[in-house]
Design a protein around this motif. Sequence first.
Motif, PDB file in Angstrom:
ATOM      1  N   ILE A   1       0.867  -1.187   0.000  1.00  0.00           N
ATOM      2  CA  ILE A   1       0.000   0.000   0.000  1.00  0.00           C
ATOM      3  C   ILE A   1       0.902   1.235   0.000  1.00  0.00           C
ATOM      4  CG2 ILE A   1      -1.740   1.263   1.346  1.00  0.00           C
ATOM      5  CD1 ILE A   1      -2.507  -1.644   2.461  1.00  0.00           C
ATOM      6  N   PRO A   2       0.686   2.178  -0.947  1.00  0.00           N
ATOM      7  CA  PRO A   2       1.617   3.296  -1.086  1.00  0.00           C
ATOM      8  C   PRO A   2       1.681   4.214   0.136  1.00  0.00           C
ATOM      9  CG  PRO A   2      -0.262   3.513  -2.609  1.00  0.00           C
ATOM     10  CD  PRO A   2      -0.378   2.177  -1.971  1.00  0.00           C
ATOM     11  N   THR A   3       2.895   4.428   0.625  1.00  0.00           N
ATOM     12  CA  THR A   3       3.130   5.303   1.783  1.00  0.00           C
ATOM     13  C   THR A   3       4.572   5.793   1.715  1.00  0.00           C
ATOM     14  OG1 THR A   3       2.920   5.469   4.189  1.00  0.00           O
ATOM     15  CG2 THR A   3       3.849   3.419   3.341  1.00  0.00           C
ATOM     16  N   ALA A   4       4.945   6.716   2.587  1.00  0.00           N
ATOM     17  CA  ALA A   4       6.319   7.221   2.602  1.00  0.00           C
ATOM     18  C   ALA A   4       7.281   6.100   2.997  1.00  0.00           C
ATOM     19  CB  ALA A   4       6.422   8.372   3.606  1.00  0.00           C
ATOM     20  N   ALA A   5       8.459   6.058   2.349  1.00  0.00           N
ATOM     21  CA  ALA A   5       9.489   5.090   2.726  1.00  0.00           C
ATOM     22  C   ALA A   5       9.905   5.350   4.167  1.00  0.00           C
ATOM     23  CB  ALA A   5      10.695   5.236   1.802  1.00  0.00           C
ATOM     24  N   TYR A   6      10.287   4.321   4.900  1.00  0.00           N
ATOM     25  CA  TYR A   6      10.530   4.511   6.338  1.00  0.00           C
ATOM     26  C   TYR A   6      11.447   3.443   6.912  1.00  0.00           C
ATOM     27  CZ  TYR A   6       7.888   0.346   7.346  1.00  0.00           C
ATOM     28  OH  TYR A   6       7.501  -0.960   7.415  1.00  0.00           O
ATOM     29  N   GLU A   7      11.896   3.694   8.141  1.00  0.00           N
ATOM     30  CA  GLU A   7      12.562   2.691   8.971  1.00  0.00           C
ATOM     31  C   GLU A   7      11.969   2.813  10.365  1.00  0.00           C
ATOM     32  OE1 GLU A   7      14.874   0.443   8.131  1.00  0.00           O
ATOM     33  OE2 GLU A   7      15.089   1.165   6.062  1.00  0.00           O
TER      34      GLU A   7
ATOM     35  N   MET B   1      -1.843  11.926   1.111  1.00  0.00           N
ATOM     36  CA  MET B   1      -1.160  13.017   0.434  1.00  0.00           C
ATOM     37  C   MET B   1      -1.147  12.685  -1.050  1.00  0.00           C
ATOM     38  SD  MET B   1       2.384  14.828   1.435  1.00  0.00           S
ATOM     39  CE  MET B   1       1.879  15.681   2.901  1.00  0.00           C
ATOM     40  N   ILE B   2      -1.585  13.651  -1.862  1.00  0.00           N
ATOM     41  CA  ILE B   2      -1.631  13.421  -3.306  1.00  0.00           C
ATOM     42  C   ILE B   2      -0.288  13.867  -3.872  1.00  0.00           C
ATOM     43  CG2 ILE B   2      -3.011  13.730  -5.408  1.00  0.00           C
ATOM     44  CD1 ILE B   2      -4.586  12.647  -2.941  1.00  0.00           C
ATOM     45  N   THR B   3       0.652  12.938  -3.978  1.00  0.00           N
ATOM     46  CA  THR B   3       2.003  13.274  -4.426  1.00  0.00           C
ATOM     47  C   THR B   3       2.073  13.176  -5.950  1.00  0.00           C
ATOM     48  OG1 THR B   3       2.912  11.032  -4.499  1.00  0.00           O
ATOM     49  CG2 THR B   3       2.852  12.108  -2.348  1.00  0.00           C
ATOM     50  N   GLU B   4       3.225  13.588  -6.478  1.00  0.00           N
ATOM     51  CA  GLU B   4       3.408  13.491  -7.938  1.00  0.00           C
ATOM     52  C   GLU B   4       3.365  12.039  -8.399  1.00  0.00           C
ATOM     53  OE1 GLU B   4       6.931  15.601  -8.930  1.00  0.00           O
ATOM     54  OE2 GLU B   4       5.859  17.520  -9.035  1.00  0.00           O
ATOM     55  N   LYS B   5       3.677  11.146  -7.454  1.00  0.00           N
ATOM     56  CA  LYS B   5       3.660   9.717  -7.813  1.00  0.00           C
ATOM     57  C   LYS B   5       2.357   9.052  -7.404  1.00  0.00           C
ATOM     58  CE  LYS B   5       8.642   9.103  -7.539  1.00  0.00           C
ATOM     59  NZ  LYS B   5       9.635   8.851  -6.483  1.00  0.00           N
ATOM     60  N   GLY B   6       1.330   9.867  -7.195  1.00  0.00           N
ATOM     61  CA  GLY B   6       0.023   9.295  -6.848  1.00  0.00           C
ATOM     62  C   GLY B   6      -0.292   9.419  -5.371  1.00  0.00           C
TER      63      GLY B   6
ATOM     64  N   LEU C   1       7.120  13.776   2.366  1.00  0.00           N
ATOM     65  CA  LEU C   1       6.345  13.813   1.120  1.00  0.00           C
ATOM     66  C   LEU C   1       5.768  15.209   0.920  1.00  0.00           C
ATOM     67  CD1 LEU C   1       4.265  10.516   1.496  1.00  0.00           C
ATOM     68  CD2 LEU C   1       6.367  10.835   0.178  1.00  0.00           C
ATOM     69  N   THR C   2       5.516  15.576  -0.320  1.00  0.00           N
ATOM     70  CA  THR C   2       4.856  16.866  -0.571  1.00  0.00           C
ATOM     71  C   THR C   2       3.651  16.667  -1.480  1.00  0.00           C
ATOM     72  OG1 THR C   2       6.364  17.269  -2.392  1.00  0.00           O
ATOM     73  CG2 THR C   2       6.904  18.329  -0.308  1.00  0.00           C
ATOM     74  N   GLY C   3       2.715  17.571  -1.329  1.00  0.00           N
ATOM     75  CA  GLY C   3       1.499  17.523  -2.137  1.00  0.00           C
ATOM     76  C   GLY C   3       0.322  17.897  -1.268  1.00  0.00           C
ATOM     77  N   PRO C   4      -0.835  18.155  -1.902  1.00  0.00           N
ATOM     78  CA  PRO C   4      -2.006  18.498  -1.097  1.00  0.00           C
ATOM     79  C   PRO C   4      -2.479  17.311  -0.252  1.00  0.00           C
ATOM     80  CG  PRO C   4      -2.550  18.421  -3.454  1.00  0.00           C
ATOM     81  CD  PRO C   4      -1.081  18.216  -3.350  1.00  0.00           C
ATOM     82  N   GLU C   5      -2.977  17.622   0.958  1.00  0.00           N
ATOM     83  CA  GLU C   5      -3.490  16.573   1.844  1.00  0.00           C
ATOM     84  C   GLU C   5      -5.003  16.471   1.716  1.00  0.00           C
ATOM     85  OE1 GLU C   5      -1.989  16.077   5.912  1.00  0.00           O
ATOM     86  OE2 GLU C   5      -0.474  17.578   5.394  1.00  0.00           O
ATOM     87  N   VAL C   6      -5.476  15.252   1.782  1.00  0.00           N
ATOM     88  CA  VAL C   6      -6.910  14.990   1.706  1.00  0.00           C
ATOM     89  C   VAL C   6      -7.281  14.021   2.823  1.00  0.00           C
ATOM     90  CG1 VAL C   6      -8.784  14.044   0.292  1.00  0.00           C
ATOM     91  CG2 VAL C   6      -6.895  15.238  -0.827  1.00  0.00           C
ATOM     92  N   SER C   7      -8.374  14.280   3.508  1.00  0.00           N
ATOM     93  CA  SER C   7      -8.889  13.338   4.502  1.00  0.00           C
ATOM     94  C   SER C   7     -10.073  12.601   3.897  1.00  0.00           C
ATOM     95  CB  SER C   7      -9.389  14.072   5.753  1.00  0.00           C
ATOM     96  OG  SER C   7      -8.381  14.898   6.286  1.00  0.00           O
ATOM     97  N   VAL C   8     -10.034  11.282   3.965  1.00  0.00           N
ATOM     98  CA  VAL C   8     -11.190  10.494   3.531  1.00  0.00           C
ATOM     99  C   VAL C   8     -11.605   9.563   4.663  1.00  0.00           C
ATOM    100  CG1 VAL C   8     -12.149   8.884   1.844  1.00  0.00           C
ATOM    101  CG2 VAL C   8     -10.481  10.597   1.115  1.00  0.00           C
ATOM    102  N   LEU C   9     -12.771   9.827   5.222  1.00  0.00           N
ATOM    103  CA  LEU C   9     -13.340   8.927   6.226  1.00  0.00           C
ATOM    104  C   LEU C   9     -14.123   7.870   5.454  1.00  0.00           C
ATOM    105  CD1 LEU C   9     -12.778  11.633   7.659  1.00  0.00           C
ATOM    106  CD2 LEU C   9     -14.840  11.303   8.981  1.00  0.00           C
ATOM    107  N   SER C  10     -14.150   6.663   5.986  1.00  0.00           N
ATOM    108  CA  SER C  10     -14.921   5.630   5.297  1.00  0.00           C
ATOM    109  C   SER C  10     -15.688   4.790   6.309  1.00  0.00           C
ATOM    110  CB  SER C  10     -13.989   4.722   4.494  1.00  0.00           C
ATOM    111  OG  SER C  10     -13.213   3.931   5.374  1.00  0.00           O
TER     112      SER C  10
END
Length: 422
Positions: free
Chosen positions: A115-121, A273-278, A188-197
């Motif tokens: 699932i796409p997310t920021a790379a991390y340790e 976050m809607i990044t340039e890579k999706g 990461l950079t890009g506009p943030e969006v909240s989606v409740l489900s």
Amino acid sequence: MNILVVGGGGREHAIIKKLKENPTVETIFALPGNGGIARDAVCVPIGATDVDGIVRFAKEKDIDYAVVAPDDPLVLGCVDALEAIGVPCFGPRANAAIIEGSKVFSKKLMKKYGIPTAAYETFAEIDRALAYLDTVSAPIVVKADGLALGKGVIIAQTREEAKQAVTDMMRDGKFGKSGEHIVIEEFLTGPEVSVLSFTDGDAVVPMVSSMDHKRAGDNDTGLNTGGMGTVAPNPYYTEAVAQECMETIFLPTIRAMKAEGRTFKGCLYFGLMITEKGPKVIEYNCRFGDPETQVVLPLLKTDLLTIMQAVTNGTLKDVQVEFANSHAACVIMASQGYPVSYKKGYEMTIPADVWPHVYVAGAKEQEGKLLTNGGRVLGVTAVAQTLQEALNQSYEMVGRIHFDNAFYRHDIGARALKAGEK
Ligand code: AMP
Ligand code: GLY
């Protein structure tokens, strides 16, 4: 029906006002609620994390249905405890609430299931964490593993700042046990969006998207807060983005939780976050957002209790969930000094015609007067055909509410308006 709602902020007020639209609802008890919520529910002074007290109360009052709204009681197993005495609940069990309760868990889940997310340790030892910081470049994101009242995320602009954050968390116990393990991740950079489900563990139904305004001051200046205002829908969340999120994030997350034996039922909040890579996941919350709920639920056309019960019963796919094709804006009024230090006890005056639009976050009743009792005091939501009109109405109502030392942002929705014009 007698319903119990655990929690006592603006979000809970919005949930309660919506639940009351169902004619089968007789009494709603809010534990603990607040002085403003007391206009719409019976408030009982039992704390939201007093799971034993909540269970005892539910038994005593023959509660038919419970909604557990805040993160702490969910992570503590409040739903498990209520279910054990036969009370059907809206909200995830503790083994699923961990998706918010542990960032180490959620990051590992995303890595395992692609699932796409920021790379991390992740780190459990301070020396390894500090050494790792020497290998990455700023800005650097440092996150405490556990719940930290929304303050456990540090965006460090320099390596030194990042080291300080790691030391605060891992050596000096700034967030207690929550900081014993940490996540260091890519900025990461890009506009943030909240989606409740809504999800029953199999079906997932995204609600209308929204945009939070986290900084205390106009033009996104000042400290991070719990949220100073929201608008819905979020213009960055286009049809195409929504479809991509469903395929790469929402469904994979629900399936991953089920595959792990941690079926998630309730409201799953995707911080994206809607990044340039999706679109990528910034965070999961195991509950409704605050103040997102104050713009999302006013747009909900389908009966909330019906949806919640379908979530509990695993029949969500049979419910048609509909949102109005309108815009909502919520402006938060806070007490000067929030989020650091602020005084309480100022008398509030709210005109009668404004009350239906008000969601009270921090107030208490004393001798018939409503007094402020928190940093964030209330939110005012307006719904209209356009965002501009919703904002105009919301600010007009804010102008007619009074308490000493009140402050609010003047630019809620400004970024969304600009984005919407493009
Ligand atoms: P959270 O407490 O996880 O919601 O994080 C608080 C805020 O920090 C988010 O709303 C983002 O604005 C920001 N943030 C968190 N993680 C990242 C990241 N990897 N890159 C950039 N900003 C982030
Ligand atoms: N508004 C962000 C949250 O509820 O966590």
